[in-house]
Design an enzyme around this catalytic site. Structure first.
Site, PDB file in Angstrom:
ATOM      1  N   GLU A 274      10.602  16.721  13.980  1.00 47.47           N
ATOM      2  CA  GLU A 274      11.122  16.475  12.633  1.00 47.47           C
ATOM      3  C   GLU A 274      10.554  17.553  11.701  1.00 47.47           C
ATOM      4  OE1 GLU A 274       9.536  12.797  11.063  1.00 47.47           O
ATOM      5  OE2 GLU A 274      11.414  12.369  10.030  1.00 47.47           O
TER       6      GLU A 274
ATOM      7  N   LYS B 262       0.860  -1.193   0.000  1.00 51.58           N
ATOM      8  CA  LYS B 262       0.000   0.000   0.000  1.00 51.58           C
ATOM      9  C   LYS B 262       0.892   1.237   0.000  1.00 51.58           C
ATOM     10  CE  LYS B 262      -1.583   2.968   2.506  1.00 51.58           C
ATOM     11  NZ  LYS B 262      -1.594   4.093   1.555  1.00 51.58           N
TER      12      LYS B 262
ATOM     13  N   CYS C 218      13.746  10.855   6.225  1.00 47.10           N
ATOM     14  CA  CYS C 218      13.795  10.478   7.646  1.00 47.10           C
ATOM     15  C   CYS C 218      15.214  10.590   8.181  1.00 47.10           C
ATOM     16  CB  CYS C 218      13.272   9.066   7.813  1.00 47.10           C
ATOM     17  SG  CYS C 218      14.085   7.919   6.705  1.00 47.10           S
TER      18      CYS C 218
ATOM     19  N   GLU D  60       9.962   1.348  10.406  1.00 45.18           N
ATOM     20  CA  GLU D  60      10.949   2.364  10.015  1.00 45.18           C
ATOM     21  C   GLU D  60      10.245   3.709  10.169  1.00 45.18           C
ATOM     22  OE1 GLU D  60      14.018   1.790   9.204  1.00 45.18           O
ATOM     23  OE2 GLU D  60      14.010  -0.359   8.844  1.00 45.18           O
TER      24      GLU D  60
HETATM   25  P1  NAP Z   1       2.518   8.616   7.455  1.00 50.48           P
HETATM   26  O1  NAP Z   1       1.447   9.630   7.501  1.00 50.48           O
HETATM   27  O2  NAP Z   1       2.782   7.811   8.672  1.00 50.48           O
HETATM   28  O3  NAP Z   1       2.143   7.665   6.218  1.00 50.48           O
HETATM   29  C1  NAP Z   1       2.943   6.596   5.812  1.00 50.48           C
HETATM   30  C2  NAP Z   1       2.094   5.535   5.164  1.00 50.48           C
HETATM   31  O4  NAP Z   1       1.168   5.030   6.124  1.00 50.48           O
HETATM   32  C3  NAP Z   1       1.240   6.026   4.000  1.00 50.48           C
HETATM   33  O5  NAP Z   1       1.126   4.992   3.051  1.00 50.48           O
HETATM   34  C4  NAP Z   1      -0.091   6.301   4.655  1.00 50.48           C
HETATM   35  O6  NAP Z   1      -1.188   6.248   3.787  1.00 50.48           O
HETATM   36  C5  NAP Z   1      -0.157   5.149   5.635  1.00 50.48           C
HETATM   37  N1  NAP Z   1      -1.055   5.382   6.761  1.00 50.48           N
HETATM   38  C6  NAP Z   1      -1.345   6.565   7.368  1.00 50.48           C
HETATM   39  N2  NAP Z   1      -2.204   6.349   8.391  1.00 50.48           N
HETATM   40  C7  NAP Z   1      -2.466   5.017   8.411  1.00 50.48           C
HETATM   41  C8  NAP Z   1      -3.277   4.176   9.223  1.00 50.48           C
HETATM   42  N3  NAP Z   1      -4.006   4.675  10.232  1.00 50.48           N
HETATM   43  N4  NAP Z   1      -3.303   2.853   8.962  1.00 50.48           N
HETATM   44  C9  NAP Z   1      -2.586   2.328   7.958  1.00 50.48           C
HETATM   45  N5  NAP Z   1      -1.786   3.073   7.140  1.00 50.48           N
HETATM   46  C10 NAP Z   1      -1.726   4.396   7.383  1.00 50.48           C
HETATM   47  O7  NAP Z   1       3.912   9.227   7.071  1.00 50.48           O
HETATM   48  P2  NAP Z   1       4.250  10.214   5.887  1.00 50.48           P
HETATM   49  O8  NAP Z   1       3.905  11.575   6.316  1.00 50.48           O
HETATM   50  O9  NAP Z   1       3.684   9.710   4.604  1.00 50.48           O
HETATM   51  O10 NAP Z   1       5.828  10.005   5.781  1.00 50.48           O
HETATM   52  C11 NAP Z   1       6.719  10.780   6.473  1.00 50.48           C
HETATM   53  C12 NAP Z   1       7.224  10.042   7.688  1.00 50.48           C
HETATM   54  O11 NAP Z   1       7.859   8.837   7.297  1.00 50.48           O
HETATM   55  C13 NAP Z   1       8.279  10.838   8.417  1.00 50.48           C
HETATM   56  O12 NAP Z   1       8.075  10.795   9.797  1.00 50.48           O
HETATM   57  C14 NAP Z   1       9.566  10.109   8.046  1.00 50.48           C
HETATM   58  O13 NAP Z   1      10.597  10.277   8.983  1.00 50.48           O
HETATM   59  C15 NAP Z   1       9.110   8.713   7.948  1.00 50.48           C
HETATM   60  N6  NAP Z   1      10.053   7.927   7.133  1.00 50.48           N
HETATM   61  C16 NAP Z   1      10.819   7.004   7.765  1.00 50.48           C
HETATM   62  C17 NAP Z   1      11.738   6.269   7.042  1.00 50.48           C
HETATM   63  C18 NAP Z   1      12.601   5.251   7.729  1.00 50.48           C
HETATM   64  O14 NAP Z   1      13.143   4.407   7.036  1.00 50.48           O
HETATM   65  N7  NAP Z   1      12.754   5.281   9.038  1.00 50.48           N
HETATM   66  C19 NAP Z   1      11.857   6.456   5.664  1.00 50.48           C
HETATM   67  C20 NAP Z   1      11.052   7.407   5.044  1.00 50.48           C
HETATM   68  C21 NAP Z   1      10.140   8.132   5.808  1.00 50.48           C
HETATM   69  P3  NAP Z   1      -1.827   7.625   3.201  1.00 50.48           P
HETATM   70  O15 NAP Z   1      -0.870   8.136   2.237  1.00 50.48           O
HETATM   71  O16 NAP Z   1      -3.095   7.211   2.597  1.00 50.48           O
HETATM   72  O17 NAP Z   1      -2.009   8.541   4.384  1.00 50.48           O
END
Ligand code: NAP
Length: 490
Positions: free
Chosen positions: A393, A186, A296, A262
């Site tokens: 962040e 997804k 990240c 992650e």
């Molecule tokens: P996010 O809001 O947590 O979303 C990530 C993914 O999760 C998206 O596919 C999102 O779908 C889905 N999602 C959101 N709420 C959900 C729920 N309740 N149940 C199931 N899936 C759900 O994060 P983001 O804003 O897209 O990404 C930025 C974050 O990712 C930052 O905090 C960054 O640090 C972190 N990140 C971490 C790494 C690592 O390797 N540690 C790498 C890259 C990014 P939708 O798009 O439909 O909301």
């Protein structure tokens, strides 16, 4: 790089299916479609299928049906499919880079680099597929034998974020498929096109139907919930924010699902008084500005020894202030838009907080007029304790600089965060480098370099940045179970 014309943009967007991939068939979503926007203009690029919970369950059905035969598939053949996908992605890197820039906004050169980085996970894990080993040993009492074997965990749900639209998918699907697991991916709703292109490529490389399924959805929680409570799902690998990670972990406790998390980061970037300052500034540009700060692993705060802080800040401000901001498809652009208005407004809010607490603007510090979600590359000096930028962040092109007097003070500041993903350190003193590396509470450290990502290395964090490792020798372990046979030799 030649100027990209709009017809090329349409061609790459239209070359990708805008549908769900379930059991080898591209299908419409039960909930109609959801729009995918170009963040540099706000224009809708495409409408992709919007999956319902029932669509998601159909994808899990397909993954569960395909699981036994894929697990039994010869490892060499699994590896060769991944290898062909690696080669295809490299061969199509120009189109894939353009597609990525259109949906995510980063400059073409950066998209190109991500496409190649993403492909590396497929090459790496194509090689790991044939190195899944067990062991044989004599029991301590001499009367028995211990045999272990490693088997695929089974169907996995892979949830990916928007910031690295292709690499986050290959970093999970590569090891999962190499291990013999089937998957449902997804992708984030802002950037589904790169994942759809990846799935199409795997299909063209001979991946059997049902082994990889893709669901794109506007309601992530509703769509994934039925999968998390279904005992046929054996593993969730999630990359995204810490808040969503925590929620998913609590849902996964119902079925004791295996997890890889992650999550978010808040990387400190330490510059000691003995550092090569030219190298530190170059490293800072990379650690901060790669992906426009939307990484990240991005350096979130710069802790610089007081004797070089002014010089470092001035040089960094000069470099960042000269960066050309614009649509990522335009030649010479080094900084694209943020992914959406919410992200741009959050960056503006955090900079506003820092300025209100006495920070000085050394360059930038403002959103740019639309269309699109642009924000200037920004360096802030004299950042005060208590400023939100130091603990949250920022996920944008903002570099707060704060000075320190001693190594102990630098370390305390570096570790004063709930996150523990990456850290960077510039020093010419090897003993100090090792001493500080041992004390830093992070999963990864860039020593005299501003980048840590590498398919051959274990990527991941500690503390509230999550657990599990992607890439390296460790990456495939996340998708394998160990089974043990006690052999009676009496
Ligand atoms: P996010 O809001 O947590 O979303 C990530 C993914 O999760 C998206 O596919 C999102 O779908 C889905 N999602 C959101 N709420 C959900 C729920 N309740 N149940 C199931 N899936 C759900 O994060 P983001 O804003 O897209 O990404 C930025 C974050 O990712 C930052 O905090 C960054 O640090 C972190 N990140 C971490 C790494 C690592 O390797 N540690 C790498 C890259 C990014 P939708 O798009 O439909 O909301």
């Amino acid at each position: 790089m030649s100027t990209i014309i709009a017809s090329d943009e349409r061609r790459v967007v239209d070359s990708v299916p805008h549908a769900l991939l379930i059991g080898g068939e591209w299908r419409d979503g039960e909930r109609g479609t959801l729009p995918v926007e170009d963040p540099s203009t706000g224009a809708v690029l495409a409408e992709v299928a919007d999956a319902s919970p029932a669509d998601a369950l159909a994808a899990l059905d397909a993954a569960a049906d395909a699981a036994p035969s894929w697990a039994a598939h010869p490892p060499r053949e699994r590896g060769e499919i991944l290898r062909r996908a690696f080669e295809t992605i490299v061969a199509r890197s120009d189109d894939l880079a353009l597609l990525m820039t259109l949906e995510m906004g980063k400059p073409l050169a950066e998209s190109h680099a991500e496409v190649l980085y993403a492909a590396e996970f497929l090459r790496w894990f194509s090689e790991e597929a044939v190195r899944i080993e067990g062991r044989y040993s004599v029991s301590p009492n001499g009367r028995g034998r211990v045999l272990t074997m490693r088997q695929p965990v089974g169907p996995c749900l892979l949830i990916t974020p928007w910031n690295f639209p292709l690499a986050m998918g290959t970093r999970k699907a590569g090891p999962a498929l190499a291990a013999g697991c089937t998957v449902v991916i997804k992708p984030a709703q802002q950037t589904p096109l790169s994942t759809l292109a990846f799935a199409q490529i795997l299909q063209s490389c001979g991946l059997p139907d049902g082994v990889l399924n893709v669901i794109t959805a506007s309601d992530a929680a509703a769509t994934t919930q039925p999968l998390l409570s279904d005992q046929r799902l054996r593993k969730l690998s999630f990359t995204g924010s810490t808040g969503v990670g925590r929620m998913l972990m609590s849902q996964a406790s119902e079925t004791l699902l295996r997890l890889s998390m992650e999550l978010g980061g808040n990387a400190p970037f330490l510059v000691f008084e003995d550092a090569d300052l030219d190298a530190a500034v170059e490293g800072a540009v990379l650690a901060k500005m790669r992906n426009g700060g939307e990484a990240c692993t991005a350096a979130n705060r710069f802790h610089v020894h007081e004797s070089v802080a002014a010089d470092f800040s001035e040089r960094l401000a000069k470099r960042l202030g000269a960066m050309r901001v614009g649509r990522g498809t335009e030649p010479g652009v080094e900084l694209g838009p943020l992914v959406d208005a919410k992200q741009r407004d959050k960056v503006a809010e955090l900079v506003g907080d820092a300025l209100a607490r006495g920070a000085q603007r050394l360059t930038g510090g403002n959103p740019l007029d639309g269309p699109g979600y642009f924000y200037e590359a920004t360096v802030l000096g004299g950042v005060q304790e208590g400023t939100r930028l130091l603990t949250e962040e920022v996920f944008g092109p903002v570099a707060p600089v704060i000075s320190f007097q001693s190594e102990d003070e630098a370390l305390r500041a570096a570790n004063a965060t709930e996150y523990g993903l990456a850290a960077y350190m510039f020093t010419a003193d090897l003993k100090r480098a090792l001493r500080v590396a041992e004390a830093l509470e992070t999963g990864m450290i860039g020593l005299n370099q501003g980048i840590v990502s590498n398919a051959a290395a274990p990527f991941g964090g500690i503390k509230q940045s999550g657990f599990g490792r992607e890439g390296g020798r460790e990456g495939i372990d996340e998708y394998l179970e160990t089974k043990y046979i006690a052999v009676n030799m009496d």
